[in-house]
Scaffold this motif. Structure first.
Motif, mmCIF file in Angstrom:
data_model
loop_
_atom_site.group_PDB
_atom_site.id
_atom_site.type_symbol
_atom_site.label_atom_id
_atom_site.label_comp_id
_atom_site.label_asym_id
_atom_site.label_seq_id
_atom_site.Cartn_x
_atom_site.Cartn_y
_atom_site.Cartn_z
ATOM 1 N N ALA A 131 0.915 -1.046 -0.123
ATOM 2 C CA ALA A 131 0.015 -0.015 0.059
ATOM 3 C C ALA A 131 1.015 1.189 -0.025
ATOM 4 C CB ALA A 131 -0.859 -0.281 1.243
ATOM 5 N N LEU A 132 0.686 2.155 -0.705
ATOM 6 C CA LEU A 132 1.417 3.324 -1.087
ATOM 7 C C LEU A 132 0.740 4.521 -0.479
ATOM 8 C CD1 LEU A 132 3.891 4.772 -2.306
ATOM 9 C CD2 LEU A 132 2.595 4.898 -4.339
ATOM 10 N N SER A 133 1.575 5.180 0.354
ATOM 11 C CA SER A 133 1.094 6.505 1.133
ATOM 12 C C SER A 133 1.885 7.727 0.803
ATOM 13 C CB SER A 133 0.729 6.249 2.556
ATOM 14 O OG SER A 133 -0.182 5.115 2.976
ATOM 15 N N ALA A 134 1.096 8.879 0.692
ATOM 16 C CA ALA A 134 1.853 10.226 0.342
ATOM 17 C C ALA A 134 1.658 10.910 1.847
ATOM 18 C CB ALA A 134 1.334 10.739 -0.661
ATOM 19 N N PRO A 135 2.564 11.589 2.421
ATOM 20 C CA PRO A 135 2.628 12.410 3.520
ATOM 21 C C PRO A 135 1.683 13.307 3.274
ATOM 22 C CG PRO A 135 4.777 12.845 2.381
ATOM 23 C CD PRO A 135 4.012 11.839 1.617
ATOM 24 N N ALA A 136 0.887 13.638 4.433
ATOM 25 C CA ALA A 136 -0.138 14.850 4.321
ATOM 26 C C ALA A 136 -0.507 15.535 5.681
ATOM 27 C CB ALA A 136 -1.461 13.967 4.021
ATOM 28 N N THR A 162 -2.086 9.931 3.335
ATOM 29 C CA THR A 162 -3.253 9.775 2.642
ATOM 30 C C THR A 162 -2.857 8.764 1.334
ATOM 31 O OG1 THR A 162 -3.429 12.282 2.308
ATOM 32 C CG2 THR A 162 -4.095 10.806 0.532
ATOM 33 N N THR A 163 -3.712 7.740 1.094
ATOM 34 C CA THR A 163 -3.524 6.580 0.443
ATOM 35 C C THR A 163 -3.326 7.118 -1.105
ATOM 36 O OG1 THR A 163 -5.011 5.466 1.864
ATOM 37 C CG2 THR A 163 -4.613 4.364 -0.378
ATOM 38 N N ALA A 164 -2.363 6.647 -1.512
ATOM 39 C CA ALA A 164 -1.776 6.885 -2.906
ATOM 40 C C ALA A 164 -1.961 5.653 -4.129
ATOM 41 C CB ALA A 164 -0.590 7.343 -2.854
ATOM 42 N N GLY A 165 -2.534 4.713 -3.592
ATOM 43 C CA GLY A 165 -2.804 3.494 -4.492
ATOM 44 C C GLY A 165 -1.863 2.282 -3.908
ATOM 45 N N SER A 166 -1.577 1.162 -4.852
ATOM 46 C CA SER A 166 -0.729 0.005 -4.446
ATOM 47 C C SER A 166 0.082 -0.392 -5.504
ATOM 48 C CB SER A 166 -1.920 -1.015 -3.844
ATOM 49 O OG SER A 166 -2.610 -1.212 -4.881
ATOM 50 N N LEU A 167 0.945 -1.108 -4.953
ATOM 51 C CA LEU A 167 2.115 -1.510 -6.166
ATOM 52 C C LEU A 167 2.549 -2.791 -5.688
ATOM 53 C CD1 LEU A 167 5.186 0.576 -5.945
ATOM 54 C CD2 LEU A 167 3.339 0.996 -4.427
ATOM 55 N N ILE A 215 12.499 -2.652 -5.039
ATOM 56 C CA ILE A 215 12.522 -2.385 -6.338
ATOM 57 C C ILE A 215 11.031 -2.654 -6.684
ATOM 58 C CG2 ILE A 215 12.954 -3.607 -8.659
ATOM 59 C CD1 ILE A 215 15.248 -2.543 -6.994
ATOM 60 N N VAL A 216 10.519 -1.437 -7.418
ATOM 61 C CA VAL A 216 9.199 -1.338 -7.878
ATOM 62 C C VAL A 216 9.046 -0.973 -9.331
ATOM 63 C CG1 VAL A 216 8.083 -0.857 -5.471
ATOM 64 C CG2 VAL A 216 8.817 1.136 -7.214
ATOM 65 N N ARG A 217 7.857 -1.149 -9.643
ATOM 66 C CA ARG A 217 7.888 -0.529 -11.391
ATOM 67 C C ARG A 217 7.904 0.792 -11.322
ATOM 68 N NH1 ARG A 217 7.078 -4.893 -13.747
ATOM 69 N NH2 ARG A 217 5.264 -6.338 -13.977
ATOM 70 N N ASP A 218 8.516 1.621 -12.179
ATOM 71 C CA ASP A 218 8.422 2.960 -12.147
ATOM 72 C C ASP A 218 7.087 3.655 -12.159
ATOM 73 O OD1 ASP A 218 9.632 5.359 -12.487
ATOM 74 O OD2 ASP A 218 9.950 5.273 -14.791
ATOM 75 N N ARG A 219 7.091 4.637 -11.202
ATOM 76 C CA ARG A 219 5.962 5.405 -10.661
ATOM 77 C C ARG A 219 6.420 6.966 -10.475
ATOM 78 N NH1 ARG A 219 0.732 3.033 -8.435
ATOM 79 N NH2 ARG A 219 0.667 5.205 -7.721
ATOM 80 N N PRO A 220 6.183 7.644 -11.236
ATOM 81 C CA PRO A 220 6.866 8.923 -11.160
ATOM 82 C C PRO A 220 6.179 9.715 -9.801
ATOM 83 C CG PRO A 220 5.414 8.706 -13.051
ATOM 84 C CD PRO A 220 5.408 7.448 -12.645
ATOM 85 N N ALA A 221 5.090 9.362 -9.202
ATOM 86 C CA ALA A 221 4.403 10.007 -8.251
ATOM 87 C C ALA A 221 5.286 9.695 -6.862
ATOM 88 C CB ALA A 221 2.903 9.434 -8.173
ATOM 89 N N VAL A 222 5.918 8.448 -6.810
ATOM 90 C CA VAL A 222 6.735 8.124 -5.547
ATOM 91 C C VAL A 222 7.768 9.006 -5.296
ATOM 92 C CG1 VAL A 222 7.673 6.162 -4.209
ATOM 93 C CG2 VAL A 222 6.070 5.680 -5.860
ATOM 94 N N GLY A 223 7.778 9.585 -3.904
ATOM 95 C CA GLY A 223 8.989 10.416 -3.626
ATOM 96 C C GLY A 223 9.469 10.174 -2.152
ATOM 97 N N VAL A 224 10.474 10.964 -1.809
ATOM 98 C CA VAL A 224 11.199 10.921 -0.667
ATOM 99 C C VAL A 224 10.162 11.175 0.276
ATOM 100 C CG1 VAL A 224 12.983 11.965 0.943
ATOM 101 C CG2 VAL A 224 13.416 11.521 -1.478
ATOM 102 N N GLY A 225 9.979 10.339 1.528
ATOM 103 C CA GLY A 225 8.986 10.738 2.617
ATOM 104 C C GLY A 225 7.564 9.879 2.524
#
Length: 105
Positions: free
Chosen positions: A10-15, A29-34, A61-71
């Motif tokens: 599960a991928l989460s972004a800081p909010a 904030t939930t940003a999807g899954s990978l 290692i994940v498939r390239d997702r430009p949205a994933v960032g530090v933090g």
């Protein structure tokens, strides 16, 4: 499981949520899954005024997702990781290495 990517994350972004008193409450904030693959941890020693501190860095290692960032945060396989760096240059096209720190449960 997709190929050698064997862990569903599960991928989460800081909010930040306003606390009503002029400040904010940090959260996620939930940003999807990978799908990803956890590689062997690497240890690194950092020094500060309190002495040396050992950090365990875990490449994922994940498939390239430009949205994933530090933090950002990955949760999967019963473990939680915070992304410390994104290394897209070291792998073949379509994949990215996320250098993560595992968070204690």
């Amino acid at each position: 499981m997709i190929g050698r990517l064997s862990t569903r994350f599960a991928l989460s972004a800081p909010a930040q949520t306003p606390d009503g008193q002029g400040g904010v409450i940090p959260g996620w904030t939930t940003a999807g899954s990978l799908w990803g693959r956890i590689e062997a941890a690497q240890s690194r020693t950092d020094g500060d005024l309190d002495g040396p501190r050992v950090r365990s860095l875990v490449p994922v290692i994940v498939r390239d997702r430009p949205a994933v960032g530090v933090g950002w945060r990955l949760v999967g396989g019963g473990r939680t990781f915070r992304v410390a760096a994104v290394d897209a240059a070291a792998l073949r096209h379509g994949h990215v290495r996320l250098i993560c720190e595992e968070e204690a449960p």
